[in-house]
Design a protein around this motif. Sequence first.
Motif, mmCIF file in Angstrom:
data_model
loop_
_atom_site.group_PDB
_atom_site.id
_atom_site.type_symbol
_atom_site.label_atom_id
_atom_site.label_comp_id
_atom_site.label_asym_id
_atom_site.label_seq_id
_atom_site.Cartn_x
_atom_site.Cartn_y
_atom_site.Cartn_z
ATOM 1 N N VAL A 55 0.613 -1.293 -0.518
ATOM 2 C CA VAL A 55 0.248 -0.013 -0.358
ATOM 3 C C VAL A 55 1.064 0.867 0.060
ATOM 4 N N GLU A 56 1.789 1.185 0.897
ATOM 5 C CA GLU A 56 3.106 2.566 0.449
ATOM 6 C C GLU A 56 3.416 2.972 -0.561
ATOM 7 N N PHE A 57 4.344 1.608 -1.065
ATOM 8 C CA PHE A 57 4.709 1.741 -2.635
ATOM 9 C C PHE A 57 2.884 2.362 -3.096
ATOM 10 N N LEU A 58 1.875 2.163 -3.559
ATOM 11 C CA LEU A 58 1.286 2.227 -4.199
ATOM 12 C C LEU A 58 0.941 3.592 -4.125
ATOM 13 N N THR A 59 0.311 4.038 -2.958
ATOM 14 C CA THR A 59 0.733 5.581 -2.237
ATOM 15 C C THR A 59 1.594 6.368 -2.993
ATOM 16 N N ASN A 97 -6.240 -2.423 -1.308
ATOM 17 C CA ASN A 97 -4.791 -1.965 -1.280
ATOM 18 C C ASN A 97 -4.759 -0.173 -2.296
ATOM 19 N N TYR A 98 -5.926 -0.658 -3.529
ATOM 20 C CA TYR A 98 -5.460 0.396 -4.520
ATOM 21 C C TYR A 98 -7.033 1.261 -3.935
ATOM 22 N N VAL A 99 -8.270 1.146 -3.097
ATOM 23 C CA VAL A 99 -8.811 2.138 -2.539
ATOM 24 C C VAL A 99 -7.727 3.131 -1.483
ATOM 25 N N THR A 100 -7.529 1.994 -1.119
ATOM 26 C CA THR A 100 -6.721 3.039 0.483
ATOM 27 C C THR A 100 -5.566 4.421 -0.500
ATOM 28 N N ALA A 101 -4.530 3.241 -1.068
ATOM 29 C CA ALA A 101 -3.759 3.976 -2.067
ATOM 30 C C ALA A 101 -4.889 5.028 -2.636
ATOM 31 N N VAL A 102 -5.579 5.226 -3.672
ATOM 32 C CA VAL A 102 -6.066 6.152 -3.979
ATOM 33 C C VAL A 102 -6.246 7.742 -3.456
ATOM 34 N N GLN A 103 -7.254 6.709 -2.089
ATOM 35 C CA GLN A 103 -7.712 8.055 -0.509
ATOM 36 C C GLN A 103 -6.931 8.783 -0.441
ATOM 37 N N LEU A 104 -5.741 7.711 -0.147
ATOM 38 C CA LEU A 104 -3.708 8.563 0.623
ATOM 39 C C LEU A 104 -3.391 9.346 0.038
ATOM 40 N N SER A 105 -3.537 9.238 -1.582
ATOM 41 C CA SER A 105 -2.772 9.808 -2.770
ATOM 42 C C SER A 105 -3.635 11.129 -3.177
ATOM 43 N N GLY A 106 -5.286 11.059 -2.968
ATOM 44 C CA GLY A 106 -5.780 11.883 -3.763
ATOM 45 C C GLY A 106 -5.943 11.908 -4.573
ATOM 46 N N VAL A 107 -5.715 11.222 -6.129
ATOM 47 C CA VAL A 107 -5.485 10.880 -7.063
ATOM 48 C C VAL A 107 -7.645 10.870 -7.301
ATOM 49 N N LYS A 108 -8.221 11.962 -8.740
ATOM 50 C CA LYS A 108 -9.227 11.459 -8.799
ATOM 51 C C LYS A 108 -10.262 10.939 -10.072
ATOM 52 N N LYS A 109 -8.722 10.018 -10.438
ATOM 53 C CA LYS A 109 -9.150 9.420 -11.695
ATOM 54 C C LYS A 109 -9.132 8.436 -12.294
ATOM 55 N N ILE A 110 -9.857 7.361 -12.252
ATOM 56 C CA ILE A 110 -9.223 6.101 -12.592
ATOM 57 C C ILE A 110 -10.293 4.907 -13.552
ATOM 58 N N ILE A 111 -8.990 4.621 -14.235
ATOM 59 C CA ILE A 111 -9.821 3.362 -15.281
ATOM 60 C C ILE A 111 -9.382 2.093 -14.937
ATOM 61 N N HIS A 112 -10.603 0.852 -14.797
ATOM 62 C CA HIS A 112 -10.345 0.325 -13.999
ATOM 63 C C HIS A 112 -10.543 -1.342 -14.933
ATOM 64 N N LEU A 113 -9.591 -1.692 -15.244
ATOM 65 C CA LEU A 113 -10.113 -2.956 -15.797
ATOM 66 C C LEU A 113 -10.597 -4.441 -15.529
#
Length: 303
Positions: A55-59, A97-113
Amino acid sequence: MKIVLTGSLGNIGKPLTKLLVESGHQVTVISSKEERVSEIENLGAFAAVGSIKDVEFLTEAFRGVNAVYLMEAWEGIGSLFDKEIDFLAEFKKVAQNYVTAVQLSGVKKIIHLSSVGAHSDQGNGSLLVHYNVEQILQTLPESVSIKFMRPVGFFSNIYRWLPMIQSQGKIIQSYGGTRKEPWVSPYDIAATIGEEMEKPFNGRTVHYIASDEVSPNEISSVLGKSIGDPDLEWKVVPGVELLDQMLSVGINEWIAKGMVAMQKAQGDGSLYEDFYANKPTFGKVKLEDFAKEFVQIYNQKIN
C-alpha cells in the motif's frame, strides 16, 4: 496528463503505454520486476518497481498524478496451480489496497480493467473476483470518478490451449457449437482505454469492450486452417470431465470449478446478458487477424 499504469508491460500494458506516450502523456508503469525497467524506459515511460500488495508503494506511485489505470492480473496474484491460494480473498486484498492508496494519494480519476460477468455475483464462476473488486472500488468517495472497463474473453487467452492443440489436435472445452459469442483483442482494449483517458470522467461508468463475434466452431475452423490443420476440432465434453482433467494436472480446485461454471454461462449465453443489453461498438481486430498472429506463435512452439 500524468498517468500511472498497473499491470507492467503485459498484453494490454505494452500497447497502452505506447499509445499514451505517443499522445504526449507522462506515463509511469508499475512492475514487480526490476528487469522490466529498461523495456519500460525504451518506450518513453518511467518505471516504478514494486508490488500492488504494498500500500505504501502504491500511495507514493499515485501521488500527484492525474489518473491511474488499475488491474489485477491472475499471474500477479499467484499460480493457478497453487492449491493453497484463496483467489477470492487475494483479489479483495488488492482491491482494498487500491482503495487505500487512491484515498491517501488524492487521485481522482480511475480506469479499472474489470471483466464481462462483473455485473453479477451469481452464475459466472471465477469471474466473481471481478464483481467483488468493482464493489470494493465503489466504496471510494463520490469525488473519485471510475470508468469500469469490461472486456469479454481475450483472443490471447487462446494461447493457453496450445499444448492441448499440439498434443491432442483438439480444443477441448465443456461448451461449444455454433452459438456466437464476443471476443476481444488486447490491442482493442488498449485503444479503448487510451481513448477514455482523453474523455471527461464523470461519476461511475461501465464500458464493455469487444472486437468480434464468433462461434467455437468458427474459431477451430479459422485457427485450424491457419496452422495447416483444417480438421482441428472443438470437442465438447461434460463439465465434470473437464473438471476432472483440470484437477488431475494440479489446477487450484476453486479455479477449476470456476472455469467450468463460467463455461456453462458461456454456453447458455447468460454470461453475456448485460453485455448485449449495453452492446458496444466492436473494435478493429477480428478472428482472422488474430489467426495471423496465432500461427506465428504456434510455429515457434513446435520448432
